[in-house]
Design an enzyme around this catalytic site. Structure first.
Site, PDB file in Angstrom:
ATOM      1  N   PRO A  15     -42.999  55.397  41.449  1.00 37.77           N
ATOM      2  CA  PRO A  15     -43.725  54.237  41.406  1.00 37.77           C
ATOM      3  C   PRO A  15     -43.086  53.116  41.922  1.00 37.77           C
ATOM      4  O   PRO A  15     -42.081  52.659  41.412  1.00 37.77           O
ATOM      5  CB  PRO A  15     -44.269  54.209  39.986  1.00 37.77           C
ATOM      6  CG  PRO A  15     -43.921  55.680  39.390  1.00 37.77           C
ATOM      7  CD  PRO A  15     -42.800  56.129  40.321  1.00 37.77           C
ATOM      8  N   GLY A  31     -40.227  49.963  37.188  1.00 39.46           N
ATOM      9  CA  GLY A  31     -39.120  49.874  36.320  1.00 39.46           C
ATOM     10  C   GLY A  31     -38.271  51.294  36.645  1.00 39.46           C
ATOM     11  O   GLY A  31     -37.493  51.885  35.679  1.00 39.46           O
ATOM     12  N   GLY A  34     -36.592  52.290  39.380  1.00 39.29           N
ATOM     13  CA  GLY A  34     -35.530  52.060  40.302  1.00 39.29           C
ATOM     14  C   GLY A  34     -35.924  52.524  41.600  1.00 39.29           C
ATOM     15  O   GLY A  34     -35.025  53.025  42.513  1.00 39.29           O
ATOM     16  N   SER A  35     -37.268  52.458  42.049  1.00 39.66           N
ATOM     17  CA  SER A  35     -37.582  52.685  43.348  1.00 39.66           C
ATOM     18  C   SER A  35     -36.850  52.050  44.542  1.00 39.66           C
ATOM     19  O   SER A  35     -36.663  52.577  45.663  1.00 39.66           O
ATOM     20  CB  SER A  35     -39.222  52.558  43.787  1.00 39.66           C
ATOM     21  OG  SER A  35     -39.481  51.189  43.932  1.00 39.66           O
ATOM     22  N   ALA A  68     -33.733  50.746  44.465  1.00 35.33           N
ATOM     23  CA  ALA A  68     -32.438  51.279  44.334  1.00 35.33           C
ATOM     24  C   ALA A  68     -32.278  52.602  45.110  1.00 35.33           C
ATOM     25  O   ALA A  68     -31.459  52.893  46.084  1.00 35.33           O
ATOM     26  CB  ALA A  68     -31.643  51.283  43.093  1.00 35.33           C
ATOM     27  N   ALA A  69     -33.396  53.582  44.799  1.00 32.54           N
ATOM     28  CA  ALA A  69     -33.521  54.660  45.332  1.00 32.54           C
ATOM     29  C   ALA A  69     -33.653  54.701  46.850  1.00 32.54           C
ATOM     30  O   ALA A  69     -33.010  55.442  47.634  1.00 32.54           O
ATOM     31  CB  ALA A  69     -34.422  55.618  44.900  1.00 32.54           C
ATOM     32  N   ASP A  94     -28.885  50.209  37.725  1.00 33.18           N
ATOM     33  CA  ASP A  94     -29.871  50.933  38.664  1.00 33.18           C
ATOM     34  C   ASP A  94     -29.149  51.638  39.745  1.00 33.18           C
ATOM     35  O   ASP A  94     -29.387  53.034  40.003  1.00 33.18           O
ATOM     36  CB  ASP A  94     -30.899  50.061  39.187  1.00 33.18           C
ATOM     37  CG  ASP A  94     -32.224  49.638  38.220  1.00 33.18           C
ATOM     38  OD1 ASP A  94     -32.001  49.783  36.959  1.00 33.18           O
ATOM     39  OD2 ASP A  94     -33.233  49.370  38.623  1.00 33.18           O
TER      40      ASP A  94
HETATM   41  O1  PMV Z   1     -37.038  47.070  35.854  1.00 30.76           O
HETATM   42  P1  PMV Z   1     -35.919  47.876  36.358  1.00 30.76           P
HETATM   43  O2  PMV Z   1     -35.778  49.391  35.970  1.00 30.76           O
HETATM   44  O3  PMV Z   1     -35.032  47.632  37.547  1.00 30.76           O
HETATM   45  O4  PMV Z   1     -34.624  47.470  35.218  1.00 30.76           O
HETATM   46  C1  PMV Z   1     -33.993  46.254  34.816  1.00 30.76           C
HETATM   47  C2  PMV Z   1     -32.956  46.327  34.004  1.00 30.76           C
HETATM   48  C3  PMV Z   1     -32.584  44.752  33.364  1.00 30.76           C
HETATM   49  O5  PMV Z   1     -31.466  45.275  32.388  1.00 30.76           O
HETATM   50  C4  PMV Z   1     -33.559  44.030  32.785  1.00 30.76           C
HETATM   51  C5  PMV Z   1     -32.074  44.224  34.764  1.00 30.76           C
HETATM   52  C6  PMV Z   1     -30.627  44.740  35.108  1.00 30.76           C
HETATM   53  O6  PMV Z   1     -30.221  44.484  36.132  1.00 30.76           O
HETATM   54  O7  PMV Z   1     -29.981  45.546  34.425  1.00 30.76           O
END
Ligand code: PMV
Length: 318
Positions: free
Chosen positions: A101, A105, A107-108, A110-111, A152
């Site tokens: 999705p 949150g 990690g789309s 980064a993936a 991530d």
């Molecule tokens: O929203 P996501 O899954 O990309 O996670 C962010 C995680 C944070 O700790 C809020 C930011 C980070 O860079 O670690």
């Protein structure tokens, strides 16, 4: 030149989001039920240097040259070519698709970067090492999130559960018994850049208060590492709830996320919390096998848009 394909999993943060940006430990695990995929195909009819990027899910079908500097897919291709020192590669078409999705949150971003870096470097016959993929993905993440911690890109690149501290070697997690989480999509996008920026402003305004919250979250991550290794599910659930209360104090939760977490607990989850940047995205709930169906139904009835399973500590972890 042959067609190359690469994929990378999604991820969830189990403990420590936000505090991890300030040097505290965090725990993240890959979610292999969702994946980003990149496919590179030679385009023998086109002149060298001609690169077409196609991702129908986001309505993208364009030449690399036409894409803006901040386009995340283009950024990954350009990063790969720059790192390999190949400004004019043989022409190719890049196709990108993902079941992760967007803005959830998971990690789309980064993936997608990891999959593109691998597929392009394989195509050019010089596959990047995991370390190179991790470092380049971190640089691309910076374009989008400003001050990412690096968690991530690390969990997505290595596709292993990690105990992560910014700037330190990655530690693989030990898991003492099979554990099962439900990942409930709130349907609201998680505005990670916004929440990370708001937390930074709160920290600048009152560093003492925020450092104290970060330290409490860091302690929970340490305790969670031990509880994971010992297979103490009830203790992990308690730690998730405690972490969620601190995230609420950091003002990165929302009424909807709180409601979904409470729903999961009432339906029998051992613990529940938001995962990732917050104010949207996912709520994760730790469940025993005998309550999983009930918690899933309760989450869907409460408005979750989808519920994905992920397990740890089994041979087919995912
Ligand atoms: O929203 P996501 O899954 O990309 O996670 C962010 C995680 C944070 O700790 C809020 C930011 C980070 O860079 O670690």
């Amino acid at each position: 030149m042959a067609v190359t394909v690469a994929s990378a999993p999604g991820k969830i943060i189990l403990f420590g989001e936000h505090a991890v940006v300030y040097g505290q430990p965090a725990i993240a695990v890959p979610v292999t039920a969702v994946q980003a995929k990149a496919r590179v195909q030679p385009d023998i009819s086109a002149p060298s240097g001609r690169i077409l990027v196609w991702a129908e899910q986001i309505g993208l079908d364009a030449a690399l040259d036409e894409l803006p500097i901040d386009n995340p897919l283009a950024a990954a291709v350009r990063a790969a070519l720059a790192a390999l020192g190949v400004p004019r590669p043989p022409a190719f078409r890049l196709h990108v698709s993902s079941t992760i999705p967007l803005a959830g949150g998971m990690g789309s971003g980064a993936a997608v970067s990891v999959a593109i870096l691998r597929a392009v470097s394989d195509f050019l016959g010089r596959p990047f090492s995991d370390e190179q993929v991790n470092d380049l993905t971190f640089e691309i993440e910076k374009l989008h999130h400003g001050t990412p911690s690096g968690i991530d890109n690390t969990v997505v690149t290595y596709a292993q559960p990690v105990f992560f501290i910014k700037g330190q070697p990655v530690e693989r997690l030990r898991v003492g018994r099979p554990l099962h989480w439900l990942i409930a999509d709130s349907g609201q996008p998680a505005p990670t850049a916004e929440t990370v920026g708001d937390v930074r402003r709160a920290w600048q305004a009152d560093p003492g208060r925020c450092d104290n919250l970060f330290a409490q979250i860091g302690l929970i991550a340490h305790q969670a590492r031990d509880a994971l290794a010992a297979g103490q599910a009830a203790e992990l659930g308690r730690l998730m709830d405690a972490n969620q209360a601190l995230l609420q104090e950091l003002d990165v939760s929302s009424a909807l996320l709180e409601m979904l977490a409470a729903t999961a607990r009432e339906a029998g989850a051992l613990g529940a919390k938001l995962s990732g940047g917050g104010r949207g995205g996912n709520v994760i709930a730790l469940v025993e096998e005998n309550s999983a169906a009930q918690v899933r139904e309760a989450l869907l009835a409460a408005g979750a848009k989808a519920v994905i399973d992920t397990r740890l500590g089994q041979r087919r972890a995912g």
